[in-house]
Design a protein around this motif. Structure first.
Motif, PDB file in Angstrom:
ATOM      1  N   ARG A 251       0.827  -1.209   0.000  1.00  0.00           N
ATOM      2  CA  ARG A 251       0.000   0.000   0.000  1.00  0.00           C
ATOM      3  C   ARG A 251       0.863   1.262   0.000  1.00  0.00           C
ATOM      4  N   ILE A 252       0.236   2.342  -0.416  1.00  0.00           N
ATOM      5  CA  ILE A 252       0.817   3.679  -0.294  1.00  0.00           C
ATOM      6  C   ILE A 252      -0.256   4.565   0.329  1.00  0.00           C
ATOM      7  N   PHE A 253      -0.073   4.908   1.603  1.00  0.00           N
ATOM      8  CA  PHE A 253      -0.973   5.821   2.303  1.00  0.00           C
ATOM      9  C   PHE A 253      -0.368   7.226   2.266  1.00  0.00           C
ATOM     10  N   VAL A 254      -1.185   8.212   1.950  1.00  0.00           N
ATOM     11  CA  VAL A 254      -0.696   9.592   1.925  1.00  0.00           C
ATOM     12  C   VAL A 254      -1.487  10.437   2.911  1.00  0.00           C
ATOM     13  N   SER A 255      -0.865  11.523   3.339  1.00  0.00           N
ATOM     14  CA  SER A 255      -1.528  12.436   4.272  1.00  0.00           C
ATOM     15  C   SER A 255      -2.695  13.140   3.574  1.00  0.00           C
ATOM     16  N   PRO A 256      -3.661  13.637   4.340  1.00  0.00           N
ATOM     17  CA  PRO A 256      -4.769  14.381   3.735  1.00  0.00           C
ATOM     18  C   PRO A 256      -4.303  15.548   2.867  1.00  0.00           C
ATOM     19  N   ARG A 257      -3.228  16.197   3.278  1.00  0.00           N
ATOM     20  CA  ARG A 257      -2.732  17.313   2.463  1.00  0.00           C
ATOM     21  C   ARG A 257      -2.249  16.827   1.109  1.00  0.00           C
ATOM     22  N   LEU A 258      -1.457  15.732   1.090  1.00  0.00           N
ATOM     23  CA  LEU A 258      -0.985  15.207  -0.191  1.00  0.00           C
ATOM     24  C   LEU A 258      -2.148  14.697  -1.039  1.00  0.00           C
ATOM     25  N   ALA A 259      -3.120  14.066  -0.404  1.00  0.00           N
ATOM     26  CA  ALA A 259      -4.284  13.582  -1.145  1.00  0.00           C
ATOM     27  C   ALA A 259      -5.026  14.740  -1.810  1.00  0.00           C
ATOM     28  N   GLU A 260      -5.093  15.862  -1.122  1.00  0.00           N
ATOM     29  CA  GLU A 260      -5.768  17.034  -1.681  1.00  0.00           C
ATOM     30  C   GLU A 260      -4.925  17.693  -2.764  1.00  0.00           C
ATOM     31  N   GLU A 261      -3.616  17.736  -2.566  1.00  0.00           N
ATOM     32  CA  GLU A 261      -2.734  18.357  -3.556  1.00  0.00           C
ATOM     33  C   GLU A 261      -2.609  17.510  -4.823  1.00  0.00           C
ATOM     34  N   TYR A 262      -2.796  16.196  -4.692  1.00  0.00           N
ATOM     35  CA  TYR A 262      -2.664  15.291  -5.840  1.00  0.00           C
ATOM     36  C   TYR A 262      -3.947  14.451  -5.990  1.00  0.00           C
ATOM     37  N   PRO A 263      -5.045  15.089  -6.315  1.00  0.00           N
ATOM     38  CA  PRO A 263      -6.321  14.357  -6.372  1.00  0.00           C
ATOM     39  C   PRO A 263      -6.401  13.349  -7.510  1.00  0.00           C
ATOM     40  N   ASP A 264      -5.569  13.506  -8.525  1.00  0.00           N
ATOM     41  CA  ASP A 264      -5.648  12.633  -9.693  1.00  0.00           C
ATOM     42  C   ASP A 264      -4.564  11.559  -9.718  1.00  0.00           C
ATOM     43  N   VAL A 265      -3.722  11.536  -8.718  1.00  0.00           N
ATOM     44  CA  VAL A 265      -2.637  10.550  -8.701  1.00  0.00           C
ATOM     45  C   VAL A 265      -3.212   9.157  -8.458  1.00  0.00           C
ATOM     46  N   ARG A 266      -2.864   8.235  -9.341  1.00  0.00           N
ATOM     47  CA  ARG A 266      -3.231   6.834  -9.201  1.00  0.00           C
ATOM     48  C   ARG A 266      -1.951   6.010  -9.153  1.00  0.00           C
ATOM     49  N   PRO A 267      -1.854   5.077  -8.230  1.00  0.00           N
ATOM     50  CA  PRO A 267      -0.649   4.232  -8.184  1.00  0.00           C
ATOM     51  C   PRO A 267      -0.588   3.306  -9.392  1.00  0.00           C
ATOM     52  N   HIS A 268       0.615   2.923  -9.749  1.00  0.00           N
ATOM     53  CA  HIS A 268       0.862   1.967 -10.828  1.00  0.00           C
ATOM     54  C   HIS A 268       1.398   0.676 -10.207  1.00  0.00           C
ATOM     55  N   ILE A 269       0.946  -0.452 -10.725  1.00  0.00           N
ATOM     56  CA  ILE A 269       1.352  -1.760 -10.207  1.00  0.00           C
ATOM     57  C   ILE A 269       2.086  -2.518 -11.301  1.00  0.00           C
ATOM     58  N   ILE A 270       3.326  -2.901 -11.013  1.00  0.00           N
ATOM     59  CA  ILE A 270       4.138  -3.665 -11.966  1.00  0.00           C
ATOM     60  C   ILE A 270       4.161  -5.114 -11.514  1.00  0.00           C
ATOM     61  N   ARG A 271       3.492  -5.972 -12.267  1.00  0.00           N
ATOM     62  CA  ARG A 271       3.387  -7.389 -11.897  1.00  0.00           C
ATOM     63  C   ARG A 271       4.338  -8.277 -12.699  1.00  0.00           C
ATOM     64  N   SER A 272       5.072  -7.708 -13.632  1.00  0.00           N
ATOM     65  CA  SER A 272       6.012  -8.525 -14.389  1.00  0.00           C
ATOM     66  C   SER A 272       7.040  -9.115 -13.431  1.00  0.00           C
ATOM     67  N   GLY A 273       7.364 -10.367 -13.629  1.00  0.00           N
ATOM     68  CA  GLY A 273       8.312 -11.022 -12.738  1.00  0.00           C
ATOM     69  C   GLY A 273       7.647 -11.855 -11.664  1.00  0.00           C
ATOM     70  N   MET A 274       6.336 -11.708 -11.488  1.00  0.00           N
ATOM     71  CA  MET A 274       5.620 -12.571 -10.540  1.00  0.00           C
ATOM     72  C   MET A 274       5.266 -13.880 -11.242  1.00  0.00           C
ATOM     73  N   GLN A 275       5.497 -14.993 -10.557  1.00  0.00           N
ATOM     74  CA  GLN A 275       5.140 -16.297 -11.104  1.00  0.00           C
ATOM     75  C   GLN A 275       4.512 -17.152 -10.021  1.00  0.00           C
ATOM     76  N   PRO A 276       3.552 -17.979 -10.376  1.00  0.00           N
ATOM     77  CA  PRO A 276       3.005 -18.899  -9.371  1.00  0.00           C
ATOM     78  C   PRO A 276       3.998 -19.996  -9.052  1.00  0.00           C
ATOM     79  N   PRO A 293      12.562 -18.771 -12.762  1.00  0.00           N
ATOM     80  CA  PRO A 293      13.054 -17.477 -12.278  1.00  0.00           C
ATOM     81  C   PRO A 293      11.933 -16.454 -12.207  1.00  0.00           C
ATOM     82  N   HIS A 294      11.934 -15.688 -11.152  1.00  0.00           N
ATOM     83  CA  HIS A 294      10.958 -14.611 -11.004  1.00  0.00           C
ATOM     84  C   HIS A 294      11.543 -13.540 -10.093  1.00  0.00           C
ATOM     85  N   ALA A 295      10.943 -12.361 -10.131  1.00  0.00           N
ATOM     86  CA  ALA A 295      11.476 -11.213  -9.403  1.00  0.00           C
ATOM     87  C   ALA A 295      11.120 -11.249  -7.928  1.00  0.00           C
ATOM     88  N   SER A 296       9.873 -11.585  -7.637  1.00  0.00           N
ATOM     89  CA  SER A 296       9.355 -11.592  -6.279  1.00  0.00           C
ATOM     90  C   SER A 296       7.955 -12.183  -6.320  1.00  0.00           C
TER      91      SER A 296
END
Length: 308
Positions: A251-276, A293-296
């Motif tokens: 997770r990425i939790f931000v303070s209310p001030r940052l949430a207000e200053e960056y209302p359009d920010v969406r996190p990006h998730i990189i799943r390449s390297g994950m393997q079952p 082989p996998h990243a994590s």
């Protein structure tokens, strides 16, 4: 500024066959269960590729054994992947009995770094906790605080939901309350300041939750979880082996001030390297063996804060 969090799945430096070698991305820590050297190296090449694709300015990391392991990975794998270096790297000894610590890498030097591994519930004024949480270190690993000129980061890795899921949830809730106490002690008015709490919070899949979220102390009238801004079903960062059960421990939790200053920010998730992982055994006895082989086993998550 681009800020990321990534669980590196047991990054440990050992001497094998007389040479320093990183463990591969595997949860097995016994020497006899170590992945073959070539496969372990291939894992860490994949780990470096994921980090290189993120191009983050600051990386919050989990499951790093020590600074020597992080330095070796940086110098032998990240630089080889073509990344500009991260000259500022930190990993302090926490409370995990296996030596899996939180860490950080940054291209910008923080003003200060602080480990909170020794804090007890009593230190934080949490009088209602059971004795093993009130009188002993509250964090299963640490809460690593990094002060930058424009933002303060708190890097976490909470208790995993086993072997006793109900007890583990109580520990995670105590950790969440403790992080909130640390932030409230750091700022006279936390709501008006810029801070981020990020890492692996080990929140299980919704189907496994027996009661309210252990992260409620952070989410209730305090921080904003940026992953809540993603469309449900697209926000997962972990896939439980062979169950196809998605969860979002990272997770990425931000303070209310940052949430207000960056209302359009969406996190990006990189799943390449994950393997079952697959269940396989020559005598048909079940045990977990990574298939390649996998990243994590976790995804990398990052968010952009232009101008921060």
């Amino acid at each position: 500024m681009r800020i990321a969090t990534f669980n590196l799945q047991n990054l440990r430096l050992r001497t094998r066959d007389g040479r320093p070698t990183l463990d591969g991305a595997s949860d097995q820590d016994r020497r006899e269960m170590l992945r073959p050297t070539d496969l372990a190296r291939a894992d860490r090449v994949e780990t470096a590729k994921v980090i290189a694709s993120a191009q983050a300015d600051i990386l919050a990391l989990q499951e790093v054994f020590d600074l020597a392991a992080l330095d070796f990975f940086h110098d032998r794998f990240l630089l080889a992947a073509g990344l500009p270096g991260y000259p500022h790297r930190y990993c302090f000894k926490g409370n995990d009995g296996r030596g899996l610590n939180v860490a950080a890498m940054s291209r910008q030097q923080p003003v200060s770094t602080t480990s909170h591994a020794e804090l007890t519930g009593a230190d934080l004024g949490l009088a209602d906790l059971p004795a093993d949480l009130h009188d002993r270190p509250i964090f299963r690993r640490d809460c690593l605080q990094l002060e930058f000129g424009s933002v303060t980061l708190f890097v976490c890795h909470f208790k995993a939901p086993y072997p006793d899921a109900a007890k583990a949830r109580l520990v995670r809730e105590a950790e969440a309350r403790s992080v909130r106490k640390i932030v409230e002690a750091r700022f006279a008015d936390p709501m008006s300041e810029r801070w981020i709490i990020l890492g692996d919070f080990n929140e299980p899949a919704r189907a496994d939750v027996m009661s309210r979220s252990a992260l409620q102390p952070l989410k209730s009238n305090f921080a904003v979880d940026l992953l809540d801004r993603l469309t449900p079903g697209t926000d997962w960062t972990y896939d439980m082996p062979d169950k196809h059960l998605h969860s979002r421990p990272d997770r990425i939790f931000v303070s209310p001030r940052l949430a207000e200053e960056y209302p359009d920010v969406r996190p990006h998730i990189i799943r390449s390297g994950m393997q079952p992982v697959r269940q396989i055994s020559p005598n048909f006895q079940p045990f977990w063996l990574d298939s390649g082989p996998h990243a994590s086993d976790h995804a990398l998550v990052y968010a952009d804060f232009p101008g921060l």
